[in-house]
Write a protein that holds these residues in place. Structure first.
Motif, PDB file in Angstrom:
ATOM      1  N   GLU A   1     -13.400  10.948   3.942  1.00  0.00           N
ATOM      2  CA  GLU A   1     -14.298  10.006   3.275  1.00  0.00           C
ATOM      3  C   GLU A   1     -14.582  10.452   1.835  1.00  0.00           C
ATOM      4  OE1 GLU A   1     -16.836   6.732   2.700  1.00  0.00           O
ATOM      5  OE2 GLU A   1     -15.333   7.153   4.238  1.00  0.00           O
TER       6      GLU A   1
ATOM      7  N   SER B   1     -11.547   9.985  -0.451  1.00  0.00           N
ATOM      8  CA  SER B   1     -11.329   8.596  -0.869  1.00  0.00           C
ATOM      9  C   SER B   1     -12.153   8.218  -2.101  1.00  0.00           C
ATOM     10  CB  SER B   1     -11.655   7.644   0.282  1.00  0.00           C
ATOM     11  OG  SER B   1     -13.048   7.625   0.556  1.00  0.00           O
ATOM     12  N   LYS B   2     -13.121   9.057  -2.459  1.00  0.00           N
ATOM     13  CA  LYS B   2     -13.954   8.802  -3.633  1.00  0.00           C
ATOM     14  C   LYS B   2     -13.448   9.544  -4.867  1.00  0.00           C
ATOM     15  CE  LYS B   2     -18.040   8.208  -0.694  1.00  0.00           C
ATOM     16  NZ  LYS B   2     -19.406   8.690  -0.372  1.00  0.00           N
TER      17      LYS B   2
ATOM     18  N   LYS C   1      -5.665   8.242   6.505  1.00  0.00           N
ATOM     19  CA  LYS C   1      -6.365   6.960   6.456  1.00  0.00           C
ATOM     20  C   LYS C   1      -6.908   6.726   5.051  1.00  0.00           C
ATOM     21  CE  LYS C   1      -7.670   7.345  11.317  1.00  0.00           C
ATOM     22  NZ  LYS C   1      -8.792   7.505  12.281  1.00  0.00           N
ATOM     23  N   LYS C   2      -6.426   5.668   4.421  1.00  0.00           N
ATOM     24  CA  LYS C   2      -6.801   5.372   3.037  1.00  0.00           C
ATOM     25  C   LYS C   2      -7.996   4.420   3.008  1.00  0.00           C
ATOM     26  CE  LYS C   2      -2.899   7.438   1.728  1.00  0.00           C
ATOM     27  NZ  LYS C   2      -2.195   7.608   3.005  1.00  0.00           N
ATOM     28  N   ASN C   3      -9.110   4.868   2.439  1.00  0.00           N
ATOM     29  CA  ASN C   3     -10.276   4.002   2.243  1.00  0.00           C
ATOM     30  C   ASN C   3     -10.338   3.573   0.788  1.00  0.00           C
ATOM     31  OD1 ASN C   3     -11.157   4.381   4.920  1.00  0.00           O
ATOM     32  ND2 ASN C   3     -12.165   6.301   4.367  1.00  0.00           N
ATOM     33  N   ASN C   4     -10.591   2.311   0.568  1.00  0.00           N
ATOM     34  CA  ASN C   4     -10.632   1.789  -0.807  1.00  0.00           C
ATOM     35  C   ASN C   4     -12.022   1.932  -1.411  1.00  0.00           C
ATOM     36  OD1 ASN C   4      -7.904   0.957  -0.777  1.00  0.00           O
ATOM     37  ND2 ASN C   4      -8.477  -0.863   0.408  1.00  0.00           N
ATOM     38  N   ASN C   5     -12.539   3.148  -1.379  1.00  0.00           N
ATOM     39  CA  ASN C   5     -13.855   3.403  -1.967  1.00  0.00           C
ATOM     40  C   ASN C   5     -13.771   3.481  -3.487  1.00  0.00           C
ATOM     41  OD1 ASN C   5     -15.188   3.524   0.501  1.00  0.00           O
ATOM     42  ND2 ASN C   5     -14.842   5.722   0.748  1.00  0.00           N
TER      43      ASN C   5
ATOM     44  N   GLN D   1     -15.514  14.762   7.930  1.00  0.00           N
ATOM     45  CA  GLN D   1     -16.145  14.145   6.764  1.00  0.00           C
ATOM     46  C   GLN D   1     -15.256  14.191   5.514  1.00  0.00           C
ATOM     47  OE1 GLN D   1     -19.688  16.800   7.170  1.00  0.00           O
ATOM     48  NE2 GLN D   1     -20.855  14.889   7.000  1.00  0.00           N
TER      49      GLN D   1
ATOM     50  N   SER E   1       0.811  -1.224   0.000  1.00  0.00           N
ATOM     51  CA  SER E   1       0.000   0.000   0.000  1.00  0.00           C
ATOM     52  C   SER E   1       0.842   1.271   0.000  1.00  0.00           C
ATOM     53  CB  SER E   1      -0.933   0.013   1.216  1.00  0.00           C
ATOM     54  OG  SER E   1      -0.171  -0.043   2.417  1.00  0.00           O
TER      55      SER E   1
ATOM     56  N   GLU F   1      -6.364  12.124  10.364  1.00  0.00           N
ATOM     57  CA  GLU F   1      -7.432  11.389   9.672  1.00  0.00           C
ATOM     58  C   GLU F   1      -7.251  11.400   8.159  1.00  0.00           C
ATOM     59  OE1 GLU F   1      -8.475  12.305  13.654  1.00  0.00           O
ATOM     60  OE2 GLU F   1      -7.909  13.681  12.034  1.00  0.00           O
TER      61      GLU F   1
END
Length: 586
Positions: free
Chosen positions: A484, A487-488, A415-419, A481, A42, A412
């Motif tokens: 999040e 990540s999109k 933090k990697k979100n796999n969206n 927010q 990653s 924050e």
């Protein structure tokens, strides 16, 4: 050519210093046969290794010791150099180590002398005089170490380690019981290839464990006077969680060494008591201090929210609020400065103020505006400047204490979100007062790129953008927010006009985009050019986008900005101590 027998193993998360480390290793005709970069998959996008042909990437799980061991298992050569990604050793110094290790033969490992890269002084100085005498008393009576110079390189009875001061070495080599884990040269067959570190998080005491296990395997440890390695000064952990992790690792070391002596437990519980005092008694003192942090309804001022979290964690009472809602009983208030004339203090004369200057005035008449601020702004208890250029430009000639504080990113953001990627581009920040920004967003939308806008806008801007189906306007949202939504998105848009002084100021949104792992599209100006060059990033410039394919085919490289997280920034500038200083609490 002697380095063709060498494998270099570097565990890393892609920190900013690794490129410098590799450049120094390869700076010569004689290069190591292979450099194994052991990194979690990653984090691969944080590396720029295109200039080096002897590098191999080893994808691993996260954990410094485990990453290094995976590298040991893959090393192909007779000799293996374990190296941390912040330890800078020259090509010639590696040769010196290899030359000495060959003379010593199998059954030995060797390490350089460490130097503080900021001061060029030996990292393990032997202290003399009264302070040195007291230190020797503690080391010998409490810790069980040999007296005086005889403790250099030793591990005491309770497990504390003592480095070697090059100024007191009588020969080129010195045998030790402990060597730091940042740079060690082995024979391949003697490397330890099983994970001996059972903890997650930072690898506290792993070099002590490693040194102990090597000696258990009948491997002698040596330090070499004519080989040096530069790194940042190592500090004892100062966060509660890290100190407890350190003590637990230290307790495990005692278990490995099969040591159950009374003085260790005395030392251990004294340290637990020290933690309790530091994070209870000291923080309780801070709880009597009320800090006001003034924000406004247009700008995000992310530093204000970072300050609030930082001070709350330090035990202060924080009032983060708009001007009209700020409490009247705050002991000190942080103002993000524009024009704040001295007569305001006649109303709130009992409240101390910190003035924060993150920018200079812009057109029209910027120098006149700054002079007005210079002469008429109230005199604070302290000042915070984003950089030296801003301080020198205002040229305040009083004796008000000050600190420098760079821009950072919220933890924050990392933090990697796999969206699933719903948008090509995100712009975060107010779209007002940025001449040319709306035109740029509109031009990108005409290329059929999907755009998300986060931040304040007016009705006129809304009316202009609502005709585009591929533009979504969120308006202002809560800070928590933002990650999040990031990540999109694929990339972040930064737009700063190339005019003084805006072109010299740090771009918060660029740092946040990089922290979130987004690519960056930006206008060209001095700060962004320097930032991209220094961190080996690859940003797409706005004026180079002529079609959608220019965007889709571009190789975005987002740099590592772990050092720019707000906790790191604020700890490094000692913001809490600065507040206490201006309040005469230190």
């Amino acid at each position: 050519m002697i380095l063709n027998e060498l494998s270099v193993v570097i565990p890393t998360l892609g920190g900013k210093s690794i490129n410098t480390v590799i450049d120094k290793i390869n700076d010569g005709i004689d290069k190591p046969n292979e450099i194994l970069i052991c990194i979690p998959k990653s984090n691969n996008n944080k590396l720029d290794i295109s200039n080096h042909k002897n590098i191999k990437i080893i994808n691993t799980t996260k954990g410094q010791v485990q990453q290094r061991i995976e590298g040991f298992k893959k090393a192909q050569n007779k000799f293996v150099l374990q190296l941390d990604d912040d330890c800078k050793i020259l090509n010639n110094d590696i040769k010196n180590l290899l030359f000495e290790l060959k003379k010593l033969g199998e059954g030995n490992v060797i390490a350089p002398i460490y130097y503080d890269e900021k001061t060029d002084k030996c990292s393990h100085p032997f202290i003399t005089g009264l302070k040195g005498f007291v230190k020797s008393l503690i080391a010998t009576i409490i810790c069980g170490a040999p007296w005086g110079l005889r403790r250099m390189g030793c591990i005491s009875k309770i497990g504390t380690n003592y480095g070697v001061d090059v100024n007191y070495m009588n020969s080129n080599l010195k045998e030790t019981e402990w060597i730091p884990g940042g740079c060690v040269l082995h024979y391949n067959k003697s490397t330890i290839k099983e994970n001996f570190f059972p903890f997650s998080g930072k690898a506290f005491c792993e070099d002590l464990m490693h040194s102990f296990l090597l000696r258990e395997n009948s491997i002698k440890l040596w330090v070499c006077k004519n080989s040096s390695c530069k790194t940042e000064h190592a500090y004892f952990p100062n966060q509660k969680k890290e100190i407890i992790q350190y003590l637990e690792a230290f307790k495990y070391l005692q278990k490995l060494r099969n040591k159950r002596i009374a003085r260790f437990w005395i030392w251990y519980f004294l340290n637990l008591l020290r933690i309790w005092i530091k994070f209870n008694v000291k923080n309780n003192e801070n709880e009597f201090i009320n800090i006001g942090i003034k924000i406004n309804k247009i700008s995000y001022t992310p530093e204000a929210y970072a300050y609030a979290n930082y001070f709350q964690n330090k035990g202060f009472i924080v009032d983060l609020n708009y001007k009209e809602k700020l409490k009247k009983n705050n002991d000190i208030v942080i103002n993000f400065m524009g024009f704040r004339p001295f007569w305001v203090n006649f109303i709130n004369k009992n409240i101390l103020e910190i003035h924060e200057y993150t920018s200079l005035s812009t057109k029209p008449l910027p120098k006149i505006k700054d002079k007005i601020k210079y002469f008429f702004n109230s005199k604070p208890a302290g000042r915070i400047f984003m950089n030296k250029y801003i301080k020198e430009s205002f040229n305040f000639k009083d004796n008000v204490p000050f600190i420098f504080r760079e821009m950072g990113a919220d933890p924050e953001m990392y933090k990697k979100n796999n969206n699933e990627k719903e948008f090509d581009i995100v712009y975060c920040g107010s779209v007002l007062y940025r001449k040319g920004l709306i035109d740029i967003i509109e031009n990108l939308a005409k290329l059929d790129l999907k755009i998300l806008i986060i931040g304040f806008y007016d009705n006129k801007t809304f009316d202009r953008f609502q005709k585009y189906q591929n533009i979504k306007m969120l308006g202002r949202i809560e800070r928590y927010q933002i990650p999040e939504y990031y990540s999109k998105c694929k990339v972040g848009l930064n737009f700063t006009p190339n005019i003084h002084p805006l072109n010299l100021q740090s771009s918060t949104k660029t740092i946040e985009y990089c922290a979130a792992g987004l690519g960056v599209i930006s206008s060209k100006y001095k700060w962004i050019n320097d930032f991209a060059k220094d961190r080996k990033a690859n940003f797409l410039w706005i004026d180079e986008i002529k079609s959608k394919s220019d965007f889709e085919k571009f190789n975005f490289i987002s740099p590592n900005v772990d050092d720019l997280s707000w906790p790191n920034i604020l700890d490094n500038c000692n913001l809490d101590k600065f507040i206490l200083k201006v309040m005469n609490r230190l």
